[in-house]
Design a protein around this motif. Structure first.
Motif, PDB file in Angstrom:
ATOM      1  N   GLN A   4      67.244 -36.632   7.835  1.00  0.00           N
ATOM      2  CA  GLN A   4      66.848 -35.310   7.456  1.00  0.00           C
ATOM      3  C   GLN A   4      67.400 -35.002   6.158  1.00  0.00           C
ATOM      4  O   GLN A   4      68.449 -35.682   5.797  1.00  0.00           O
ATOM      5  N   PRO A   5      66.722 -34.095   5.518  1.00  0.00           N
ATOM      6  CA  PRO A   5      67.737 -33.654   4.061  1.00  0.00           C
ATOM      7  C   PRO A   5      68.779 -32.887   4.265  1.00  0.00           C
ATOM      8  O   PRO A   5      68.942 -32.271   5.325  1.00  0.00           O
ATOM      9  N   MET A   6      69.652 -33.000   3.737  1.00  0.00           N
ATOM     10  CA  MET A   6      71.162 -32.300   3.716  1.00  0.00           C
ATOM     11  C   MET A   6      70.776 -30.857   3.176  1.00  0.00           C
ATOM     12  O   MET A   6      70.948 -30.383   1.893  1.00  0.00           O
ATOM     13  N   THR A   7      70.002 -30.198   3.978  1.00  0.00           N
ATOM     14  CA  THR A   7      69.851 -28.469   3.604  1.00  0.00           C
ATOM     15  C   THR A   7      69.719 -27.799   4.894  1.00  0.00           C
ATOM     16  O   THR A   7      69.931 -28.433   6.077  1.00  0.00           O
ATOM     17  N   PRO A   8      69.920 -26.602   4.741  1.00  0.00           N
ATOM     18  CA  PRO A   8      70.091 -25.732   6.075  1.00  0.00           C
ATOM     19  C   PRO A   8      68.868 -26.181   6.903  1.00  0.00           C
ATOM     20  O   PRO A   8      69.262 -26.328   8.295  1.00  0.00           O
ATOM     21  N   ILE A  80      74.894 -25.312  14.898  1.00  0.00           N
ATOM     22  CA  ILE A  80      75.613 -25.814  13.606  1.00  0.00           C
ATOM     23  C   ILE A  80      74.813 -25.292  12.524  1.00  0.00           C
ATOM     24  O   ILE A  80      73.475 -25.915  12.336  1.00  0.00           O
ATOM     25  N   ILE A  81      75.231 -24.500  11.654  1.00  0.00           N
ATOM     26  CA  ILE A  81      74.745 -23.770  10.588  1.00  0.00           C
ATOM     27  C   ILE A  81      75.109 -24.219   9.324  1.00  0.00           C
ATOM     28  O   ILE A  81      76.266 -24.482   8.983  1.00  0.00           O
ATOM     29  N   LEU A  82      74.196 -24.585   8.527  1.00  0.00           N
ATOM     30  CA  LEU A  82      74.841 -24.920   7.051  1.00  0.00           C
ATOM     31  C   LEU A  82      74.166 -23.799   6.045  1.00  0.00           C
ATOM     32  O   LEU A  82      72.925 -23.552   5.800  1.00  0.00           O
ATOM     33  N   GLY A  97      83.560 -25.590   2.958  1.00  0.00           N
ATOM     34  CA  GLY A  97      84.372 -24.906   4.221  1.00  0.00           C
ATOM     35  C   GLY A  97      83.655 -25.080   5.293  1.00  0.00           C
ATOM     36  O   GLY A  97      82.426 -25.045   5.238  1.00  0.00           O
ATOM     37  N   SER A  98      84.265 -24.693   6.518  1.00  0.00           N
ATOM     38  CA  SER A  98      83.826 -24.596   7.759  1.00  0.00           C
ATOM     39  C   SER A  98      84.500 -23.553   8.520  1.00  0.00           C
ATOM     40  O   SER A  98      85.803 -23.074   8.451  1.00  0.00           O
ATOM     41  N   SER A  99      83.625 -22.824   9.180  1.00  0.00           N
ATOM     42  CA  SER A  99      84.237 -21.466   9.938  1.00  0.00           C
ATOM     43  C   SER A  99      83.607 -21.595  11.121  1.00  0.00           C
ATOM     44  O   SER A  99      82.532 -22.204  11.360  1.00  0.00           O
ATOM     45  N   ASN A 100      84.104 -21.044  12.277  1.00  0.00           N
ATOM     46  CA  ASN A 100      83.726 -21.368  13.618  1.00  0.00           C
ATOM     47  C   ASN A 100      84.078 -20.039  14.560  1.00  0.00           C
ATOM     48  O   ASN A 100      85.143 -19.224  14.152  1.00  0.00           O
ATOM     49  N   THR A 101      83.137 -19.958  15.655  1.00  0.00           N
ATOM     50  CA  THR A 101      83.658 -19.005  16.604  1.00  0.00           C
ATOM     51  C   THR A 101      83.653 -19.836  17.981  1.00  0.00           C
ATOM     52  O   THR A 101      83.372 -19.303  18.898  1.00  0.00           O
ATOM     53  N   LEU A 102      84.251 -21.103  17.656  1.00  0.00           N
ATOM     54  CA  LEU A 102      84.389 -22.017  18.937  1.00  0.00           C
ATOM     55  C   LEU A 102      85.476 -21.583  19.710  1.00  0.00           C
ATOM     56  O   LEU A 102      86.407 -21.084  19.451  1.00  0.00           O
ATOM     57  N   ASP A 103      85.042 -21.460  20.964  1.00  0.00           N
ATOM     58  CA  ASP A 103      86.412 -21.197  22.013  1.00  0.00           C
ATOM     59  C   ASP A 103      86.288 -22.337  23.057  1.00  0.00           C
ATOM     60  O   ASP A 103      85.145 -22.912  23.569  1.00  0.00           O
ATOM     61  N   THR A 119      79.803 -23.156  11.270  1.00  0.00           N
ATOM     62  CA  THR A 119      79.018 -22.895  10.165  1.00  0.00           C
ATOM     63  C   THR A 119      79.714 -23.630   9.140  1.00  0.00           C
ATOM     64  O   THR A 119      81.124 -23.688   8.798  1.00  0.00           O
ATOM     65  N   PHE A 120      79.070 -24.354   8.390  1.00  0.00           N
ATOM     66  CA  PHE A 120      79.557 -25.334   7.010  1.00  0.00           C
ATOM     67  C   PHE A 120      78.874 -24.275   6.032  1.00  0.00           C
ATOM     68  O   PHE A 120      77.730 -24.072   6.037  1.00  0.00           O
ATOM     69  N   GLU A 121      79.864 -24.115   4.885  1.00  0.00           N
ATOM     70  CA  GLU A 121      79.350 -23.496   3.831  1.00  0.00           C
ATOM     71  C   GLU A 121      79.743 -24.078   2.404  1.00  0.00           C
ATOM     72  O   GLU A 121      81.098 -24.434   2.414  1.00  0.00           O
ATOM     73  N   PHE A 122      78.882 -24.201   1.569  1.00  0.00           N
ATOM     74  CA  PHE A 122      79.112 -24.755   0.066  1.00  0.00           C
ATOM     75  C   PHE A 122      79.426 -23.578  -0.810  1.00  0.00           C
ATOM     76  O   PHE A 122      78.320 -22.716  -0.751  1.00  0.00           O
TER      77      PHE A 122
END
Length: 126
Positions: A4-8, A80-82, A97-103, A119-122
């Motif tokens: 897949q392309p590295m896109t959302p 997983i969100i980009l 960066g990554s942020s998460n609400t993982l429990d 969530t990964f964010e550039f």
């Protein structure tokens, strides 16, 4: 599985494809992304030259951290969100960066059981 392309949209399509796999195949993917995040990304996404170079230069500790987070998400079929905005023109620095609400908890046999979203964010600085 197709690259897949590295896109959302590409990340959303890849996770949808992964989560249709039988449990044994999904566990193999989870183990692979945890063992070598960089290689798993290269094997599963079509990268532009600059994306591949950026990935190659990612610090070992952050690559291991990202791989571990993805592995937990895979085995629990979590979103997983980009977030990947277009880069600015001219000179810039790119941050990942990554942020998460993982429990995450260990169930009776020690296997990870998790809820939440990763969530990964550039972002860019000029």
């Amino acid at each position: 599985m197709a690259k897949q392309p590295m896109t959302p949209t590409g990340v959303a399509d890849k996770t949808s494809e992964l989560y249709l796999l039988p449990d044994t195949a999904l566990t193999a993917e989870a183990n692979a992304v945890q063992a070598d995040f960089r290689q798993w990304i290269k094997d599963n996404f079509t990268l532009r030259t600059e994306q591949e170079g950026y990935l190659d230069n990612l610090n070992d500790r952050i690559a291991a951290y990202f791989g571990s987070q993805c592995s937990i998400c895979f085995t629990n079929k979590l979103p997983i969100i980009l977030i990947y905005p277009a880069p600015p023109t001219g000179e810039y620095s790119k941050w990942t960066g990554s942020s998460n609400t993982l429990d995450v908890m260990a169930e009776g046999s020690g296997a990870p059981v998790a809820t939440g979203t990763l969530t990964f964010e550039f972002t860019y600085t000029t």
